[in-house]
Design an enzyme around this catalytic site. Structure first.
Site, PDB file in Angstrom:
ATOM      1  N   VAL A   1       0.671  -1.218  -0.123  1.00 47.03           N
ATOM      2  CA  VAL A   1       0.024  -0.098  -0.003  1.00 47.03           C
ATOM      3  C   VAL A   1       0.787   1.230   0.139  1.00 47.03           C
ATOM      4  CG1 VAL A   1      -1.719   1.240   1.222  1.00 47.03           C
ATOM      5  CG2 VAL A   1      -1.744  -1.159   1.365  1.00 47.03           C
ATOM      6  N   CYS A   2       0.526   2.264  -0.848  1.00 45.09           N
ATOM      7  CA  CYS A   2       1.255   3.438  -0.869  1.00 45.09           C
ATOM      8  C   CYS A   2       0.117   4.604  -0.388  1.00 45.09           C
ATOM      9  CB  CYS A   2       1.759   3.832  -2.478  1.00 45.09           C
ATOM     10  SG  CYS A   2       2.442   5.184  -2.552  1.00 45.09           S
ATOM     11  N   LEU A   3       0.670   4.812   1.144  1.00 46.31           N
ATOM     12  CA  LEU A   3       0.021   5.852   1.622  1.00 46.31           C
ATOM     13  C   LEU A   3       1.017   6.610   2.628  1.00 46.31           C
ATOM     14  CD1 LEU A   3      -2.713   6.894   2.485  1.00 46.31           C
ATOM     15  CD2 LEU A   3      -2.869   5.156   4.491  1.00 46.31           C
TER      16      LEU A   3
END
Length: 184
Positions: free
Chosen positions: A111-113
């Site tokens: 996840v790219c957060l």
């Protein structure tokens, strides 16, 4: 150095004896903070939390998000959380267990957060992370992608992107070279 090893051996021995006698182990500061975070959760209506290993293992849990608006409406996405013992000084490790066509989630579930990486601060909490994940479904971001192909399609052809998302959610479909079994 020798004394240090003897102290660690003694601590390990004490822990093992406590386990054998069924004594409760002392909670770490991270476990105490996580317990507080979970007790104060104010989840969005499209989210739920579960503890597959039981309530005794607070450091590992799952969050299910069922978006009710945007491209991902009708999907059901499961995220696993592993919270490090030094939480909140280190962000939780979050992985999407559902294969998804999304610019900010790759096909392996990473996840790219930003708040899970460089923008993590100890004042943030699990509630903030869950809201951030929920926001990824209403506002996917093609400017900071993990899945570059999905990001390019979202940027260049939003209608095709929407069609690809629907195929991935409905399942038994190929999107490009990737097969999606469905998540609804």
């Amino acid at each position: 150095m020798i004394r240090l090893f003897k102290v660690k051996e003694k601590q390990k021995e004490i822990e093992e004896n406590a386990k054998e006698k069924g004594l409760v182990k002392k909670q770490s500061a991270g476990e105490l903070r996580l317990h507080r975070d979970i007790s104060e959760l104010n989840l969005p209506k499209a989210c739920e939390i579960s503890f597959p290993n039981g309530k005794d293992d607070l450091m590992n849990f799952e969050v299910t998000i069922e978006p009710d608006e945007g491209y991902y409406t009708g999907g059901r996405f499961v995220f696993s959380f592993h919270v490090p013992i030094i939480y909140p000084h280190e962000a939780p490790k979050v992985k999407c267990e559902t294969k998804i066509y999304h610019p900010n989630i790759d096909l392996e579930g990473n996840v790219c957060l930003n708040i899970l990486r460089e923008d993590w601060k100890p004042v943030l909490n699990i509630n903030t992370v869950i809201y951030g994940l929920s926001h990824l479904f209403t506002q996917p971001n093609y400017e900071d992608p993990l899945n570059h192909e999905a990001a390019d399609v979202l940027r260049d052809d939003p209608k095709l992107f929407e069609s690809n998302v629907r195929k991935a959610i409905d399942g038994r479909q190929w999107v490009g070279t990737d097969y999606f079994s469905g998540c609804n």
